[in-house]
Write a protein that holds these residues in place. Structure first.
Motif, PDB file in Angstrom:
ATOM      1  N   ASN A 250     -23.868  39.153 -28.050  1.00 45.47           N
ATOM      2  CA  ASN A 250     -23.438  38.628 -29.339  1.00 45.47           C
ATOM      3  C   ASN A 250     -22.426  37.501 -29.186  1.00 45.47           C
ATOM      4  O   ASN A 250     -22.469  36.511 -29.886  1.00 45.47           O
ATOM      5  CB  ASN A 250     -22.851  39.742 -30.197  1.00 45.47           C
ATOM      6  N   ASN A 251     -21.468  37.669 -28.267  1.00 45.71           N
ATOM      7  CA  ASN A 251     -20.475  36.630 -28.046  1.00 45.71           C
ATOM      8  C   ASN A 251     -21.138  35.350 -27.587  1.00 45.71           C
ATOM      9  O   ASN A 251     -20.786  34.254 -27.988  1.00 45.71           O
ATOM     10  CB  ASN A 251     -19.441  37.081 -27.006  1.00 45.71           C
ATOM     11  N   ASP A 252     -22.136  35.507 -26.699  1.00 49.05           N
ATOM     12  CA  ASP A 252     -22.817  34.348 -26.146  1.00 49.05           C
ATOM     13  C   ASP A 252     -23.567  33.607 -27.229  1.00 49.05           C
ATOM     14  O   ASP A 252     -23.565  32.380 -27.283  1.00 49.05           O
ATOM     15  CB  ASP A 252     -23.781  34.810 -25.048  1.00 49.05           C
ATOM     16  N   GLN A 253     -24.207  34.346 -28.125  1.00 51.47           N
ATOM     17  CA  GLN A 253     -24.963  33.718 -29.190  1.00 51.47           C
ATOM     18  C   GLN A 253     -24.048  32.948 -30.124  1.00 51.47           C
ATOM     19  O   GLN A 253     -24.377  31.868 -30.591  1.00 51.47           O
ATOM     20  CB  GLN A 253     -25.757  34.766 -29.970  1.00 51.47           C
ATOM     21  N   LYS A 254     -22.876  33.485 -30.418  1.00 54.20           N
ATOM     22  CA  LYS A 254     -21.955  32.818 -31.314  1.00 54.20           C
ATOM     23  C   LYS A 254     -21.471  31.507 -30.727  1.00 54.20           C
ATOM     24  O   LYS A 254     -21.350  30.511 -31.409  1.00 54.20           O
ATOM     25  CB  LYS A 254     -20.768  33.736 -31.624  1.00 54.20           C
ATOM     26  N   THR A 255     -21.185  31.489 -29.423  1.00 55.10           N
ATOM     27  CA  THR A 255     -20.667  30.288 -28.804  1.00 55.10           C
ATOM     28  C   THR A 255     -21.757  29.243 -28.648  1.00 55.10           C
ATOM     29  O   THR A 255     -21.463  28.055 -28.634  1.00 55.10           O
ATOM     30  CB  THR A 255     -20.058  30.616 -27.430  1.00 55.10           C
ATOM     31  N   GLN A 256     -23.027  29.640 -28.545  1.00 48.47           N
ATOM     32  CA  GLN A 256     -24.100  28.694 -28.318  1.00 48.47           C
ATOM     33  C   GLN A 256     -24.758  28.219 -29.612  1.00 48.47           C
ATOM     34  O   GLN A 256     -25.549  27.305 -29.587  1.00 48.47           O
ATOM     35  CB  GLN A 256     -25.167  29.304 -27.402  1.00 48.47           C
ATOM     36  N   ARG A 257     -24.466  28.833 -30.727  1.00 51.27           N
ATOM     37  CA  ARG A 257     -25.104  28.432 -31.977  1.00 51.27           C
ATOM     38  C   ARG A 257     -24.735  26.992 -32.318  1.00 51.27           C
ATOM     39  O   ARG A 257     -23.582  26.612 -32.329  1.00 51.27           O
ATOM     40  CB  ARG A 257     -24.683  29.356 -33.119  1.00 51.27           C
ATOM     41  N   GLN A 258     -25.738  26.192 -32.597  1.00 52.80           N
ATOM     42  CA  GLN A 258     -25.526  24.808 -32.967  1.00 52.80           C
ATOM     43  C   GLN A 258     -26.009  24.571 -34.383  1.00 52.80           C
ATOM     44  O   GLN A 258     -26.826  25.318 -34.910  1.00 52.80           O
ATOM     45  CB  GLN A 258     -26.264  23.883 -31.995  1.00 52.80           C
ATOM     46  N   THR A 259     -25.483  23.512 -34.981  1.00 48.56           N
ATOM     47  CA  THR A 259     -25.877  23.155 -36.332  1.00 48.56           C
ATOM     48  C   THR A 259     -26.858  22.001 -36.289  1.00 48.56           C
ATOM     49  O   THR A 259     -26.627  21.002 -35.605  1.00 48.56           O
ATOM     50  CB  THR A 259     -24.652  22.745 -37.166  1.00 48.56           C
ATOM     51  N   ILE A 260     -27.962  22.144 -37.000  1.00 49.80           N
ATOM     52  CA  ILE A 260     -28.923  21.055 -37.129  1.00 49.80           C
ATOM     53  C   ILE A 260     -29.070  20.718 -38.609  1.00 49.80           C
ATOM     54  O   ILE A 260     -28.844  21.561 -39.475  1.00 49.80           O
ATOM     55  CB  ILE A 260     -30.294  21.405 -36.529  1.00 49.80           C
ATOM     56  N   MET A 261     -29.436  19.478 -38.883  1.00 52.05           N
ATOM     57  CA  MET A 261     -29.722  19.040 -40.239  1.00 52.05           C
ATOM     58  C   MET A 261     -31.183  18.643 -40.328  1.00 52.05           C
ATOM     59  O   MET A 261     -31.712  18.007 -39.411  1.00 52.05           O
ATOM     60  CB  MET A 261     -28.850  17.837 -40.634  1.00 52.05           C
ATOM     61  N   ILE A 262     -31.816  19.021 -41.416  1.00 54.50           N
ATOM     62  CA  ILE A 262     -33.185  18.585 -41.691  1.00 54.50           C
ATOM     63  C   ILE A 262     -33.141  17.870 -43.034  1.00 54.50           C
ATOM     64  O   ILE A 262     -32.811  18.467 -44.061  1.00 54.50           O
ATOM     65  CB  ILE A 262     -34.159  19.769 -41.727  1.00 54.50           C
ATOM     66  N   VAL A 263     -33.414  16.574 -43.003  1.00 51.24           N
ATOM     67  CA  VAL A 263     -33.221  15.709 -44.160  1.00 51.24           C
ATOM     68  C   VAL A 263     -34.568  15.239 -44.700  1.00 51.24           C
ATOM     69  O   VAL A 263     -35.361  14.641 -43.970  1.00 51.24           O
ATOM     70  CB  VAL A 263     -32.364  14.482 -43.787  1.00 51.24           C
ATOM     71  N   GLY A 264     -34.819  15.515 -45.950  1.00 50.27           N
ATOM     72  CA  GLY A 264     -36.020  15.010 -46.597  1.00 50.27           C
ATOM     73  C   GLY A 264     -35.716  13.696 -47.297  1.00 50.27           C
ATOM     74  O   GLY A 264     -35.004  13.672 -48.299  1.00 50.27           O
ATOM     75  N   LEU A 265     -36.236  12.595 -46.754  1.00 54.65           N
ATOM     76  CA  LEU A 265     -35.999  11.291 -47.362  1.00 54.65           C
ATOM     77  C   LEU A 265     -36.957  11.081 -48.536  1.00 54.65           C
ATOM     78  O   LEU A 265     -38.093  11.559 -48.527  1.00 54.65           O
ATOM     79  CB  LEU A 265     -36.188  10.176 -46.331  1.00 54.65           C
ATOM     80  N   GLY A 266     -36.487  10.350 -49.542  1.00 48.75           N
ATOM     81  CA  GLY A 266     -37.328  10.093 -50.707  1.00 48.75           C
ATOM     82  C   GLY A 266     -36.490   9.619 -51.873  1.00 48.75           C
ATOM     83  O   GLY A 266     -35.299   9.315 -51.744  1.00 48.75           O
ATOM     84  N   ASN A 267     -37.114   9.543 -53.025  1.00 51.12           N
ATOM     85  CA  ASN A 267     -36.425   9.212 -54.271  1.00 51.12           C
ATOM     86  C   ASN A 267     -36.345  10.481 -55.106  1.00 51.12           C
ATOM     87  O   ASN A 267     -37.366  10.988 -55.572  1.00 51.12           O
ATOM     88  CB  ASN A 267     -37.187   8.125 -55.030  1.00 51.12           C
ATOM     89  N   HIS A 268     -35.143  10.985 -55.275  1.00 47.68           N
ATOM     90  CA  HIS A 268     -34.983  12.283 -55.922  1.00 47.68           C
ATOM     91  C   HIS A 268     -35.520  12.297 -57.343  1.00 47.68           C
ATOM     92  O   HIS A 268     -35.990  13.324 -57.836  1.00 47.68           O
ATOM     93  CB  HIS A 268     -33.508  12.694 -55.912  1.00 47.68           C
ATOM     94  N   ASP A 269     -35.466  11.169 -58.010  1.00 50.49           N
ATOM     95  CA  ASP A 269     -35.956  11.099 -59.388  1.00 50.49           C
ATOM     96  C   ASP A 269     -37.478  10.986 -59.461  1.00 50.49           C
ATOM     97  O   ASP A 269     -38.047  11.060 -60.555  1.00 50.49           O
ATOM     98  CB  ASP A 269     -35.307   9.918 -60.110  1.00 50.49           C
ATOM     99  N   LEU A 270     -38.126  10.797 -58.313  1.00 52.34           N
ATOM    100  CA  LEU A 270     -39.590  10.715 -58.250  1.00 52.34           C
ATOM    101  C   LEU A 270     -40.080  11.703 -57.188  1.00 52.34           C
ATOM    102  O   LEU A 270     -40.600  11.311 -56.141  1.00 52.34           O
ATOM    103  CB  LEU A 270     -40.034   9.278 -57.915  1.00 52.34           C
ATOM    104  N   PRO A 271     -39.903  12.988 -57.421  1.00 47.52           N
ATOM    105  CA  PRO A 271     -40.067  14.012 -56.376  1.00 47.52           C
ATOM    106  C   PRO A 271     -41.496  14.240 -55.877  1.00 47.52           C
ATOM    107  O   PRO A 271     -41.679  14.754 -54.782  1.00 47.52           O
ATOM    108  CB  PRO A 271     -39.520  15.279 -57.049  1.00 47.52           C
ATOM    109  N   THR A 272     -42.505  13.883 -56.659  1.00 48.60           N
ATOM    110  CA  THR A 272     -43.879  14.202 -56.249  1.00 48.60           C
ATOM    111  C   THR A 272     -44.673  12.968 -55.823  1.00 48.60           C
ATOM    112  O   THR A 272     -45.893  13.008 -55.744  1.00 48.60           O
ATOM    113  CB  THR A 272     -44.619  14.911 -57.400  1.00 48.60           C
ATOM    114  N   THR A 273     -43.978  11.872 -55.549  1.00 45.00           N
ATOM    115  CA  THR A 273     -44.657  10.653 -55.127  1.00 45.00           C
ATOM    116  C   THR A 273     -44.797  10.606 -53.607  1.00 45.00           C
ATOM    117  O   THR A 273     -44.177  11.380 -52.883  1.00 45.00           O
ATOM    118  CB  THR A 273     -43.885   9.410 -55.611  1.00 45.00           C
TER     119      THR A 273
END
Length: 257
Positions: free
Chosen positions: A61-84
């Motif tokens: 458990n200690n090892d997992q906590k120290t090795q956990r990294q943060t990743i971002m997954i970004v959806g690019l687009g026009n938020h006001d036109l979500p289904t285009t």
């Protein structure tokens, strides 16, 4: 939980991390022979009775906590036109949020909609920028600063005119290839070493039609190909994360699916 069984004069302890601990039995106590490679800080206590041993390795458990990294997954687009077509990256993030049981909420500091999911080895931050496509790099940079994410751990998901509808590809670095959203992100981070998942939307026959084409919705006959592409994109991204971070044989992005 560890499973313990006896074999002649040895004690084998099989952990959930698939590493075998080997101990010699000695008067109903146990003595360390080998230390788990993943839990190398764990030391068996010679005076500790085997029947009172904790069922889970403390080092794991200690090892997992120290090795956990943060990743971002970004959806690019026009938020006001979500289904285009131009917002297919946001469609991907919406699908992923549903798979992970994650709710996207508006965040003023990040200038977008954010969802956070804690997995065993990763912290996943989902982002749909609220800004227009050509300036959404500002939102990505602000979010990366808030969650302290390095560019190499930011996955951009965006539309690709040079791929047929429903085709996907993963690129670890390189130019924006004419995509204004990617270009904005690269300019904000001052590096092109940002991985990206590209989803094909096809290209009109005339280049002059591109600005109008990307802001149109997919045709009904194309929707099945896009739905499949979103699922294949999850698999592709998941394989890439597995190759980088690993997860004890459990699919990182499909833990809750």
């Amino acid at each position: 939980m560890h499973v313990i069984f006896r074999a002649k004069s040895f004690q084998y302890i099989l952990g959930s991390n698939s590493i075998t601990h080997v101990c010699r039995l000695n008067n109903n106590a146990f003595v360390q022979r080998d230390v788990c490679k993943q839990c190398n800080i764990f030391k068996f206590n010679k005076s500790r009775n085997i029947n009172n041993m904790a069922g889970e390795c403390p080092g794991e458990n200690n090892d997992q906590k120290t090795q956990r990294q943060t990743i971002m997954i970004v959806g690019l687009g026009n938020h006001d036109l979500p289904t285009t077509r131009h917002s297919v990256g946001m469609m991907f993030v919406d699908k992923l949020a549903k798979m992970l049981g994650c709710t996207l909420t508006k965040n003023r500091d990040c200038l977008g909609f954010i969802g956070v999911k804690e997995l065993t080895t990763l912290k996943v931050v989902l982002l749909k920028p609220k800004l227009a496509m050509n300036i959404n790099g500002t939102s990505v940079k602000k979010t990366a600063n808030v969650f302290q994410v390095q560019p190499k751990n930011i996955y951009l998901v965006h539309d690709d005119l040079d791929k047929d509808v429903g085709k996907i590809g993963l690129k670890e670095k390189g130019s924006a290839s004419g995509h204004n959203g990617v270009k904005s992100v690269i300019n904000n981070f001052k590096t092109d070493e940002i991985p990206r998942l590209r989803i094909g939307i096809g290209r009109p026959h005339c280049v002059d039609l591109v600005p109008t084409y990307v802001l149109k919705k997919f045709m009904p006959l194309e929707l099945a190909d896009i739905d499949l592409a979103l699922q294949l994109g999850v698999d592709k991204l998941d394989d890439h994360l597995m190759s980088r971070f690993g997860h004890s044989g459990i699919r990182v992005l499909r833990t809750n699916s």
